[in-house]
Design a protein around this motif. Structure first.
Motif, PDB file in Angstrom:
ATOM      1  N   GLY A 119       0.829  -1.196   0.000  1.00 19.44           N
ATOM      2  CA  GLY A 119       0.000   0.000   0.000  1.00 19.44           C
ATOM      3  C   GLY A 119       0.864   1.246   0.000  1.00 19.44           C
ATOM      4  O   GLY A 119       2.000   1.221   0.481  1.00 19.44           O
ATOM      5  N   MET A 120       0.328   2.347  -0.547  1.00 19.88           N
ATOM      6  CA  MET A 120       1.052   3.618  -0.585  1.00 19.88           C
ATOM      7  C   MET A 120       0.134   4.750  -0.164  1.00 19.88           C
ATOM      8  O   MET A 120      -1.095   4.653  -0.237  1.00 19.88           O
ATOM      9  N   GLY A 121       0.747   5.845   0.285  1.00 22.44           N
ATOM     10  CA  GLY A 121       0.010   7.046   0.647  1.00 22.44           C
ATOM     11  C   GLY A 121       0.839   8.268   0.313  1.00 22.44           C
ATOM     12  O   GLY A 121       2.061   8.182   0.180  1.00 22.44           O
ATOM     13  N   ARG A 122       0.187   9.425   0.186  1.00 26.76           N
ATOM     14  CA  ARG A 122       0.916  10.644  -0.145  1.00 26.76           C
ATOM     15  C   ARG A 122       0.181  11.867   0.410  1.00 26.76           C
ATOM     16  O   ARG A 122      -1.030  11.820   0.641  1.00 26.76           O
ATOM     17  N   ALA A 123       0.925  12.945   0.613  1.00 28.68           N
ATOM     18  CA  ALA A 123       0.348  14.175   1.147  1.00 28.68           C
ATOM     19  C   ALA A 123       1.123  15.369   0.613  1.00 28.68           C
ATOM     20  O   ALA A 123       2.355  15.371   0.612  1.00 28.68           O
ATOM     21  N   LEU A 124       0.388  16.392   0.167  1.00 24.48           N
ATOM     22  CA  LEU A 124       0.977  17.635  -0.327  1.00 24.48           C
ATOM     23  C   LEU A 124       0.797  18.746   0.696  1.00 24.48           C
ATOM     24  O   LEU A 124      -0.208  18.797   1.406  1.00 24.48           O
ATOM     25  N   ALA A 125       1.760  19.661   0.729  1.00 23.06           N
ATOM     26  CA  ALA A 125       1.614  20.851   1.561  1.00 23.06           C
ATOM     27  C   ALA A 125       0.431  21.683   1.061  1.00 23.06           C
ATOM     28  O   ALA A 125       0.016  21.582  -0.094  1.00 23.06           O
ATOM     29  N   GLY A 126      -0.097  22.531   1.945  1.00 21.31           N
ATOM     30  CA  GLY A 126      -1.364  23.196   1.663  1.00 21.31           C
ATOM     31  C   GLY A 126      -1.317  24.465   0.845  1.00 21.31           C
ATOM     32  O   GLY A 126      -2.342  24.872   0.292  1.00 21.31           O
ATOM     33  N   ASP A 185       7.004  20.992  -1.024  1.00 21.02           N
ATOM     34  CA  ASP A 185       6.996  20.256   0.248  1.00 21.02           C
ATOM     35  C   ASP A 185       5.944  19.157   0.155  1.00 21.02           C
ATOM     36  O   ASP A 185       4.779  19.429  -0.179  1.00 21.02           O
ATOM     37  N   ALA A 186       6.331  17.932   0.453  1.00 23.37           N
ATOM     38  CA  ALA A 186       5.404  16.803   0.323  1.00 23.37           C
ATOM     39  C   ALA A 186       5.935  15.609   1.101  1.00 23.37           C
ATOM     40  O   ALA A 186       7.087  15.602   1.555  1.00 23.37           O
ATOM     41  N   SER A 187       5.088  14.608   1.229  1.00 22.68           N
ATOM     42  CA  SER A 187       5.487  13.344   1.841  1.00 22.68           C
ATOM     43  C   SER A 187       4.821  12.197   1.101  1.00 22.68           C
ATOM     44  O   SER A 187       3.754  12.372   0.495  1.00 22.68           O
ATOM     45  N   ALA A 188       5.450  11.039   1.124  1.00 17.43           N
ATOM     46  CA  ALA A 188       4.879   9.827   0.539  1.00 17.43           C
ATOM     47  C   ALA A 188       5.365   8.637   1.348  1.00 17.43           C
ATOM     48  O   ALA A 188       6.453   8.670   1.935  1.00 17.43           O
ATOM     49  N   ALA A 189       4.548   7.582   1.375  1.00 17.07           N
ATOM     50  CA  ALA A 189       4.868   6.423   2.218  1.00 17.07           C
ATOM     51  C   ALA A 189       4.448   5.133   1.542  1.00 17.07           C
ATOM     52  O   ALA A 189       3.588   5.127   0.658  1.00 17.07           O
ATOM     53  N   CYS A 190       5.082   4.047   1.958  1.00 18.36           N
ATOM     54  CA  CYS A 190       4.673   2.725   1.477  1.00 18.36           C
ATOM     55  C   CYS A 190       4.819   1.700   2.584  1.00 18.36           C
ATOM     56  O   CYS A 190       5.600   1.881   3.525  1.00 18.36           O
ATOM     57  N   VAL A 191       4.035   0.634   2.463  1.00 16.93           N
ATOM     58  CA  VAL A 191       4.176  -0.532   3.331  1.00 16.93           C
ATOM     59  C   VAL A 191       4.806  -1.630   2.485  1.00 16.93           C
ATOM     60  O   VAL A 191       4.244  -2.058   1.479  1.00 16.93           O
ATOM     61  N   LEU A 192       6.000  -2.049   2.881  1.00 14.78           N
ATOM     62  CA  LEU A 192       6.744  -3.088   2.169  1.00 14.78           C
ATOM     63  C   LEU A 192       6.646  -4.381   2.966  1.00 14.78           C
ATOM     64  O   LEU A 192       6.963  -4.407   4.159  1.00 14.78           O
ATOM     65  N   VAL A 193       6.200  -5.459   2.301  1.00 14.22           N
ATOM     66  CA  VAL A 193       5.960  -6.720   3.026  1.00 14.22           C
ATOM     67  C   VAL A 193       6.593  -7.897   2.295  1.00 14.22           C
ATOM     68  O   VAL A 193       6.919  -7.812   1.111  1.00 14.22           O
TER      69      VAL A 193
END
Length: 313
Positions: free
Chosen positions: A10-17, A145-153
């Motif tokens: 799974g992945m997720g992401r977020a941008l600055a406002g 400015d941003a962030s992103a994430a993943c779950v590695l299994v």
């Protein structure tokens, strides 16, 4: 090289406002009251939700980023406090600046393959705007400015997902072409004054970086493709670090013409360590990469460092 049986669950992401426009290109910067830790938390929670997991299912947390949230402790410990407080999940940072996410995938896939961990949360993100020099237009108008994430299994053999090949190289003759000299051990925050103020801003020598990349990247990428035993025609999509507007010039020189790589520079600019995972997350959501298909993650970072990673999603 042995395949590492792992998959991105799974992945997720977020941008600055705050949204800005520079010559028709869009950039995002933290708005008042917003922090990078807020973005990292949003991206991490979305990645967990997409993977169908809770934080209790994770057995390691990694922050793969270029810049620290504070001098001590590591970024991962501060994110741990936000989303895993009361749990004993180990937390650590991995930093190769802009390619930190690719390095973290590489390192943590080895740890999963070795049996140390089974489910790892990797979060990337940087506040580039915090140190941009308004007098250096090239860099001031480039970053978001941003962030992103993943779950590695760990993946089963029948799933086909794997990291097939990876390489990293550093050419330190470029160590001072992209840097922030002040703020840490060599030039501490206490040394700042009006005369050396620019040492505490981000400093990028774009032409020197491009020259070094033009010299070293083509043979590096060619050697990686040969060692990996894969032809460019077999690759579903290339996800490069969204380094600059020169992406459309550099990628064809590496043998990847327009249409074979993912380009979001106009839409987001350079998101530092979040660039590759953010682009990968978008490509997955848009159906440009599907389960079982090969993709390449590549990038350059301050140092000068370059990463190449071939995976079967």
């Amino acid at each position: 090289m042995r395949d590492r049986r792992v998959k991105i669950a799974g992945m997720g992401r977020a941008l600055a406002g705050e949204r800005l426009e520079f010559d028709g290109q869009t950039r995002y910067r933290l708005q008042a009251g917003e922090t990078l830790l807020d973005l990292e938390e949003r991206a991490a929670r979305e990645a967990l939700e997409t993977a169908g997991m809770a934080i209790e299912d994770i057995d390691c947390m990694v922050c793969a980023a270029a810049t620290p949230l504070q001098a001590i402790p590591c970024n991962a410990a501060l994110l741990h406090e936000r989303i895993a407080k009361g749990l004993e999940i180990p937390a650590m940072d991995i930093n190769t600046t802009c390619t930190s996410f690719i390095t973290a995938l590489d390192v943590m896939s080895c740890m999963i393959e070795a049996g140390r961990y089974e489910r790892v949360l990797i979060v990337s993100g940087d506040t580039a705007s915090a140190a941009l020099n308004p007098n250096q237009k090239e860099s001031f108008e480039l970053f978001s400015d941003a962030s992103a994430a993943c779950v590695l299994v760990k993946a089963g053999e029948e799933e086909g997902a794997a990291i097939l090949y990876s390489r990293q190289r550093t050419w330190s003759e470029g160590a001072h072409d992209t840097e922030i000299r002040g703020g840490c051990g060599l030039l501490t925050a206490f040394c700042m004054n009006e005369e050396n103020r620019e040492d505490y801003y981000f400093d990028m020598k774009g032409k020197k970086i491009l020259k070094l990349c033009a010299k070293n990247l083509p043979p590096f990428i060619h050697a990686c493709m040969e060692e990996a035993g894969i032809d460019r025609s077999e690759v579903r999509l290339v996800i490069p670090h969204q380094a600059s507007r020169a992406l459309s010039v550099i990628m064809p020189r590496l043998g990847f013409p327009k249409g074979t790589y993912f380009d979001r520079v106009e839409r987001y600019g350079n998101m530092v360590s979040a660039s590759v995972p953010y682009a990968l997350s978008e490509a997955i959501d848009e159906g440009l990469i599907r389960r079982g298909e090969p993709a390449i993650l590549i990038g350059t970072a301050a140092g000068l460092t370059s990463n190449f990673l071939l995976l079967r999603y």
